[in-house]
Design a protein around this motif. Structure first.
Motif, mmCIF file in Angstrom:
data_model
loop_
_atom_site.group_PDB
_atom_site.id
_atom_site.type_symbol
_atom_site.label_atom_id
_atom_site.label_comp_id
_atom_site.label_asym_id
_atom_site.label_seq_id
_atom_site.Cartn_x
_atom_site.Cartn_y
_atom_site.Cartn_z
ATOM 1 N N GLU A 3 0.936 -1.279 0.043
ATOM 2 C CA GLU A 3 -0.072 0.074 0.107
ATOM 3 C C GLU A 3 0.808 1.198 0.149
ATOM 4 O OE1 GLU A 3 -3.278 2.443 -0.209
ATOM 5 O OE2 GLU A 3 -3.083 0.289 -0.541
ATOM 6 N N LEU A 4 1.761 1.164 0.809
ATOM 7 C CA LEU A 4 3.026 2.351 0.756
ATOM 8 C C LEU A 4 3.413 2.596 -0.760
ATOM 9 C CD1 LEU A 4 4.294 4.520 2.674
ATOM 10 C CD2 LEU A 4 5.980 2.991 3.158
ATOM 11 N N GLY A 5 3.875 1.597 -1.331
ATOM 12 C CA GLY A 5 4.096 1.809 -2.755
ATOM 13 C C GLY A 5 3.073 2.047 -3.747
ATOM 14 N N ARG A 6 2.075 1.922 -3.385
ATOM 15 C CA ARG A 6 0.709 2.323 -4.119
ATOM 16 C C ARG A 6 0.712 3.996 -4.076
ATOM 17 N NH1 ARG A 6 -2.062 -2.627 -3.999
ATOM 18 N NH2 ARG A 6 -2.833 -2.519 -2.029
ATOM 19 N N ARG A 7 0.733 4.376 -2.772
ATOM 20 C CA ARG A 7 0.428 5.690 -2.361
ATOM 21 C C ARG A 7 1.539 6.438 -2.751
ATOM 22 N NH1 ARG A 7 -3.014 6.213 3.133
ATOM 23 N NH2 ARG A 7 -4.553 4.468 2.593
ATOM 24 N N ILE A 8 2.922 6.011 -2.589
ATOM 25 C CA ILE A 8 4.108 6.943 -3.051
ATOM 26 C C ILE A 8 4.738 5.779 -4.089
ATOM 27 C CG2 ILE A 8 6.077 8.165 -2.216
ATOM 28 C CD1 ILE A 8 4.762 8.338 0.486
ATOM 29 N N ASP A 9 4.509 6.015 -5.101
ATOM 30 C CA ASP A 9 5.331 5.077 -6.350
ATOM 31 C C ASP A 9 6.700 5.479 -6.582
ATOM 32 O OD1 ASP A 9 5.695 3.212 -8.475
ATOM 33 O OD2 ASP A 9 4.659 4.584 -9.645
ATOM 34 N N ILE A 10 7.411 4.784 -5.648
ATOM 35 C CA ILE A 10 8.993 4.986 -5.769
ATOM 36 C C ILE A 10 9.540 3.613 -5.692
ATOM 37 C CG2 ILE A 10 9.280 7.489 -5.062
ATOM 38 C CD1 ILE A 10 9.790 6.639 -2.026
ATOM 39 N N ARG A 11 10.513 3.188 -6.235
ATOM 40 C CA ARG A 11 10.931 2.067 -6.500
ATOM 41 C C ARG A 11 11.572 1.295 -4.949
ATOM 42 N NH1 ARG A 11 12.853 -0.874 -10.477
ATOM 43 N NH2 ARG A 11 14.312 -2.477 -10.011
ATOM 44 N N CYS A 12 12.028 2.027 -4.181
ATOM 45 C CA CYS A 12 12.449 1.272 -2.826
ATOM 46 C C CYS A 12 11.321 0.968 -2.105
ATOM 47 C CB CYS A 12 13.378 2.540 -2.010
ATOM 48 S SG CYS A 12 12.499 3.853 -1.305
ATOM 49 N N THR A 53 8.508 -0.489 -3.832
ATOM 50 C CA THR A 53 7.748 -1.246 -4.595
ATOM 51 C C THR A 53 8.514 -2.597 -5.075
ATOM 52 O OG1 THR A 53 8.229 0.000 -6.714
ATOM 53 C CG2 THR A 53 6.359 0.416 -5.638
ATOM 54 N N HIS A 54 9.973 -2.482 -4.879
ATOM 55 C CA HIS A 54 10.857 -3.611 -5.423
ATOM 56 C C HIS A 54 11.914 -3.942 -4.066
ATOM 57 C CE1 HIS A 54 9.460 -1.751 -9.285
ATOM 58 N NE2 HIS A 54 9.784 -2.857 -9.761
ATOM 59 N N THR A 55 11.484 -5.195 -3.434
ATOM 60 C CA THR A 55 12.482 -5.684 -2.570
ATOM 61 C C THR A 55 12.529 -4.497 -1.615
ATOM 62 O OG1 THR A 55 13.663 -6.777 -4.284
ATOM 63 C CG2 THR A 55 14.311 -7.076 -1.950
ATOM 64 N N PRO A 56 11.481 -4.125 -0.860
ATOM 65 C CA PRO A 56 11.781 -3.091 0.159
ATOM 66 C C PRO A 56 12.390 -3.483 1.329
ATOM 67 C CG PRO A 56 9.377 -3.977 -0.202
ATOM 68 C CD PRO A 56 10.049 -4.424 -1.102
ATOM 69 N N CYS A 57 12.800 -2.674 2.039
ATOM 70 C CA CYS A 57 13.300 -2.795 3.385
ATOM 71 C C CYS A 57 13.752 -1.419 4.168
ATOM 72 C CB CYS A 57 14.613 -3.936 3.599
ATOM 73 S SG CYS A 57 16.014 -3.035 2.700
ATOM 74 N N ILE A 58 13.402 -1.402 5.225
ATOM 75 C CA ILE A 58 13.801 -0.376 5.935
ATOM 76 C C ILE A 58 15.162 0.477 5.635
ATOM 77 C CG2 ILE A 58 13.764 0.786 8.464
ATOM 78 C CD1 ILE A 58 11.047 0.187 7.818
ATOM 79 N N PRO A 59 16.128 -0.321 5.849
ATOM 80 C CA PRO A 59 17.624 0.275 5.614
ATOM 81 C C PRO A 59 17.778 1.252 4.376
ATOM 82 C CG PRO A 59 17.904 -1.674 6.881
ATOM 83 C CD PRO A 59 16.388 -1.677 6.303
ATOM 84 N N SER A 60 17.294 0.470 3.185
ATOM 85 C CA SER A 60 17.632 0.958 1.849
ATOM 86 C C SER A 60 16.495 2.157 1.509
ATOM 87 C CB SER A 60 17.566 -0.331 0.758
ATOM 88 O OG SER A 60 15.953 -0.804 0.800
ATOM 89 N N SER A 61 15.483 1.965 2.005
ATOM 90 C CA SER A 61 14.359 2.976 2.070
ATOM 91 C C SER A 61 14.950 4.176 2.657
ATOM 92 C CB SER A 61 13.006 2.483 2.473
ATOM 93 O OG SER A 61 12.416 1.510 1.642
ATOM 94 N N LEU A 62 15.301 4.216 3.823
ATOM 95 C CA LEU A 62 16.030 5.151 4.568
ATOM 96 C C LEU A 62 17.080 5.891 3.911
ATOM 97 C CD1 LEU A 62 15.669 3.924 8.459
ATOM 98 C CD2 LEU A 62 14.649 5.715 7.292
ATOM 99 N N LYS A 63 18.111 5.167 3.464
ATOM 100 C CA LYS A 63 19.194 5.714 2.469
ATOM 101 C C LYS A 63 18.802 6.334 1.304
ATOM 102 C CE LYS A 63 23.399 4.003 0.353
ATOM 103 N NZ LYS A 63 24.312 2.998 -0.082
ATOM 104 N N PHE A 64 17.614 6.065 0.623
ATOM 105 C CA PHE A 64 17.039 6.656 -0.621
ATOM 106 C C PHE A 64 16.379 7.700 0.117
ATOM 107 C CE2 PHE A 64 13.436 7.609 -3.153
ATOM 108 C CZ PHE A 64 14.105 7.634 -4.421
#
Length: 72
Positions: free
Chosen positions: A30-39, A41-52
């Motif tokens: 749902e987060l990927g649907r609301r905010i369409d960013i790759r981190c 929608t594709h193999t999401p995880c907290i550390p990589s999303s925070l970095k981005f």
């Protein structure tokens, strides 16, 4: 007056806290649907999303905006 003043609704709230709470409430899909960013929608995880999000102001703004809307 600084952007992180006590009147700021995000004062004292870290990006990690925001992201963790949104993932718990909405889930990655749902987060990927609301905010369409790759981190989200594709193999999401907290550390990589925070970095981005820390390197990408427009994406961080969208996450903070969604968090604030979810608190109203």
């Amino acid at each position: 007056m600084t952007a992180q003043s006590p009147n700021d609704p995000l004062h004292g709230v870290t990006l990690k806290m925001i992201l963790t709470e949104l993932v718990e409430e909405l889930g990655w899909e749902e987060l990927g649907r609301r905010i369409d960013i790759r981190c989200f929608t594709h193999t999401p995880c907290i550390p990589s999303s925070l970095k981005f999000l820390r390197r990408t102001p427009w994406a961080r703004d969208k996450v903070e905006e969604l968090y604030l809307r979810s608190k109203m």
